[in-house]
Design an enzyme around this catalytic site. Structure first.
Site, PDB file in Angstrom:
ATOM      1  N   HIS A 140       1.301  -3.810  20.914  1.00 15.17           N
ATOM      2  CA  HIS A 140       0.680  -4.627  21.351  1.00 15.17           C
ATOM      3  C   HIS A 140      -0.683  -4.240  22.309  1.00 15.17           C
ATOM      4  O   HIS A 140      -1.506  -5.136  22.955  1.00 15.17           O
ATOM      5  CB  HIS A 140       1.393  -4.264  22.382  1.00 15.17           C
ATOM      6  CG  HIS A 140       2.693  -5.465  22.634  1.00 15.17           C
ATOM      7  ND1 HIS A 140       3.947  -5.062  21.336  1.00 15.17           N
ATOM      8  CD2 HIS A 140       2.896  -5.830  21.866  1.00 15.17           C
ATOM      9  CE1 HIS A 140       4.140  -5.956  21.590  1.00 15.17           C
ATOM     10  NE2 HIS A 140       4.009  -7.132  21.137  1.00 15.17           N
ATOM     11  N   GLU A 191      10.551 -12.099  12.449  1.00 12.35           N
ATOM     12  CA  GLU A 191      10.150 -11.038  12.522  1.00 12.35           C
ATOM     13  C   GLU A 191      11.255  -9.306  11.976  1.00 12.35           C
ATOM     14  O   GLU A 191      10.379  -8.369  12.107  1.00 12.35           O
ATOM     15  CB  GLU A 191      10.134 -10.389  14.337  1.00 12.35           C
ATOM     16  CG  GLU A 191      10.276 -10.576  14.919  1.00 12.35           C
ATOM     17  CD  GLU A 191       9.532 -11.017  16.270  1.00 12.35           C
ATOM     18  OE1 GLU A 191       8.395 -10.153  15.991  1.00 12.35           O
ATOM     19  OE2 GLU A 191       9.879 -10.929  16.907  1.00 12.35           O
ATOM     20  N   ASP A 236       5.808  -7.738  13.794  1.00  5.02           N
ATOM     21  CA  ASP A 236       6.920  -6.733  13.661  1.00  5.02           C
ATOM     22  C   ASP A 236       7.797  -6.649  12.293  1.00  5.02           C
ATOM     23  O   ASP A 236       8.181  -5.005  12.158  1.00  5.02           O
ATOM     24  CB  ASP A 236       8.063  -6.915  14.613  1.00  5.02           C
ATOM     25  CG  ASP A 236       7.557  -6.789  15.893  1.00  5.02           C
ATOM     26  OD1 ASP A 236       7.378  -5.263  16.097  1.00  5.02           O
ATOM     27  OD2 ASP A 236       7.828  -7.333  16.496  1.00  5.02           O
ATOM     28  N   CYS A 278       2.767 -16.202  13.685  1.00  4.38           N
ATOM     29  CA  CYS A 278       2.013 -15.817  14.884  1.00  4.38           C
ATOM     30  C   CYS A 278       2.073 -14.273  14.949  1.00  4.38           C
ATOM     31  O   CYS A 278       1.057 -14.559  16.142  1.00  4.38           O
ATOM     32  CB  CYS A 278       3.207 -16.419  16.250  1.00  4.38           C
ATOM     33  SG  CYS A 278       4.652 -15.238  15.992  1.00  4.38           S
TER      34      CYS A 278
END
Ligand code: PEP
Ligand code: MG
Length: 573
Positions: A193, A434, A458, A505
């Site tokens: 992240h 994910e 993920d 995404c």
């Protein structure tokens, strides 16, 4: 002596600047020397900030929302106690007077000293209180920075490059306020992240450099090559010239892309492709609009919860979601429910999992804290009255979790109905794919949901068993692994068959090198950071899907990494 370090380029472009070595407090705190006559004012400014933080905390303490975790009150009491301790309230004032530094800097120095003292304590519980010291100091720092004193927030004229051993996603959020030319870290993977936020800052960055923090000295001249993941320390004039040239060319390329802003995103054979934006904070919506995104494909709502000791209330969340929904003026806004845990931890929720990425994260956490989840769901539903809001549930693994989440959505709807509040009764609910099990079982998930969104960051992490934040295995993180491609392909096929929209995404969606592959696999909806929209659009405009699809089918039948790479290159040629 000049030397070069190699890592992972997580955000493109080039920068040239002087190194500033990172310490957490210094990331936020500006440093300047004051005139003697300004010292009393500076001390008063510090006292005022303490007063403001105390008042805020007391107000929060008195209005703890119903259903908030019981620990919250104890947590606030402890912080209020710290706020009365002379080590925090008096020592920085002494530093201001003695060294004539500004209040932020004095506080940062004192915080670092206190934290070192806590770190030396043997008792586990007491040692961990260093985090509380940090959080209280952060609050005072924020209050101070809301009322700057005599010097500008950032004094350096020369571009600076932040050099850190590691940065957390919360650090990166704060980092958005500063104006560094680039940043580099020893740790971190390309889809952590922290890296994702780095991209959102739109400045070059290189991660996983291993020893940069130890090898680079404060003030060293650095070239950051975010395209190739290279850092050149103390370059000579000829190298500097070469990079100045590359930097200019790169900027010209970026300018050219801007011309594509208003063109529809359609392939050469007329297939329309939806280009959506990922955002982290409500104010990021501006950039999505500016880059003409067709909607918000992923609003990572957890960033509203970071860097604060308390929970955002239902009303505060509602305002944030409504802001985005209204700003997008009828375009879809997909808001993901709280995805904390793993590398995004909350101040009031200590991380207890031995392996946080596989622990109580995202929907798992929300299902164990139904009051917290219900407050978010109510806020999302209320916001749906003001725009085209869609709910997205992260990290689904089992259908039981999905059933429980859907039941809580129904419960939130019922409570709003009872209160006579307005919301979109048929608000679409989607799930993130994910976890490999969810991809393989996509059919059953799709039947219960309105749409799916593939979180490739993920999905790759869990399929390949590679921690996305761990630099030591970052080289094994492979979006082109046949296992990953098969899972994406399978999920897209299920969506097509069941007529349920599927988007991607994760970071793969924003990588122009993968645009044709994803189009060939059947993807028609991409969601990415707004900064990448135009580069991906350019690829789409130059792609003939009827040509790409058979090549992609070939790629699906191949397992050897070299052959996959060769086929991808052909696809992109
Ligand atoms: C993903 O996993 O691909 C994703 C989009 O979610 P995040 O990166 O926030 O985990
Ligand atoms: Mg994810």
């Amino acid at each position: 002596m000049s030397f070069t370090l190699h890592g992972i380029g997580v955000s493109g472009g080039y920068a040239i600047g002087r190194a500033q070595l990172y310490s957490h407090a210094r990331l936020e705190a500006p440093h300047y020397v004051l005139r003697k006559e300004h010292l009393p004012e500076e001390v008063a400014r510090f006292e005022e900030a303490i007063g403001q933080v105390r008042a805020d905390m007391q107000a929060t303490r008195e209005h703890i929302p119903e259903g908030a975790p019981a620990e919250l009150a104890a947590f606030l009491d402890l912080h209020l106690m710290f706020l009365d301790d002379s080590m925090i309230t008096e020592a920085p004032k002494r530093l201001i007077r003695e060294t004539r530094c500004n209040a932020e800097w004095a506080l940062a120095q004192q915080t670092e000293a206190l934290i070192s003292q806590f770190e030396a304590i043997e008792d586990d519980y007491l040692r961990e209180r260093k985090h509380d010291v940090r959080q209280v100091a952060d609050k005072i720092l924020k209050a101070l920075m809301g009322h700057p004193g005599h010097a500008p927030l950032k004094a350096a004229d020369e571009p600076t490059v932040l050099v850190a051993h590691d940065l957390s996603p919360s650090d990166m959020v704060l980092f958005k306020r500063q104006s560094y030319a680039a940043f580099i870290t020893d740790l971190g993977g390309g889809t952590s992240h922290t890296a994702i936020l780095a991209r959102s800052l739109n400045i070059p960055s290189v991660m996983a450099l291993h020893n940069a923090r130890a090898l680079i000295n404060e003030g060293d001249m650095l070239i950051i090559d975010g395209v190739n993941g290279v850092v050149i320390v103390a370059p000579d004039e000829s190298i500097l010239d070469e990079y100045r040239l590359r930097h200019n060319q790169w900027r010209i390329e970026q300018q050219k892309l801007k011309r594509l802003k208003s063109s529809p995103s359609t392939t050469l054979d007329g297939i329309e492709v939806e280009l959506l934006a990922n955002i982290d904070m409500p104010q990021d919506v501006r950039e999505a609009i500016e880059e003409k995104a067709a909607g918000i494909g992923l609003f990572r709502s957890e960033f509203l919860f970071l860097n604060r000791p308390d929970l955002p209330s239902e009303d505060e969340q509602f305002e944030a979601y409504r802001h985005v929904a209204e700003a997008m003026k009828g375009k879809p806004v997909v808001i993901r429910t709280l995805d904390v845990g793993a590398d995004k931890s909350l101040a009031w929720l200590p991380q207890t999992s031995v392996n946080p990425a596989l622990g109580l994260r995202a929907i798992r956490l929300c299902l164990t804290e139904p009051q917290l989840f219900l407050a978010q769901l109510r806020a999302l539903l209320r916001a749906s009255h003001y725009g085209r809001v869609r709910i997205l549930i992260p990290m689904l693994a089992s259908l039981t979790e999905l059933d429980q989440a859907l039941a809580l959505i129904e419960q939130a709807k019922a409570s709003l109905r009872e209160e006579g509040r307005l919301f979109d009764e048929s608000i679409p609910v989607g799930g993130m794919i994910e976890v490999p099990a969810a991809a393989l079982a996509a059919e059953w998930f799709a039947k219960k949901l309105d749409f799916l969104s593939i979180g490739t960051n993920d999905l790759i992490q869990y399929t390949l068993a590679i921690d996305r934040t761990d630099d030591t295995v970052a080289h094994l993180y492979d979006p082109l692994h046949p296992g990953v491609i098969q899972l994406i392909h399978h999920t897209l096929s299920v969506g097509r068959r069941l007529k349920k929209p599927v988007s991607v995404c994760g970071e793969m969606a924003g990588d122009p090198k993968l645009t044709r592959l994803l189009l060939g696999l059947g993807l028609r909806s991409f969601s990415m950071h707004p900064a990448h929209l135009l580069a991906v659009k350019q690829r789409i405009l130059h792609t003939q899907v009827t040509e790409v699809a058979p090549q992609t089918s070939k790629l699906l039948k191949v397992g050897e990494p070299q052959r996959i790479q060769a086929l991808l290159e052909r696809l992109n040629s």
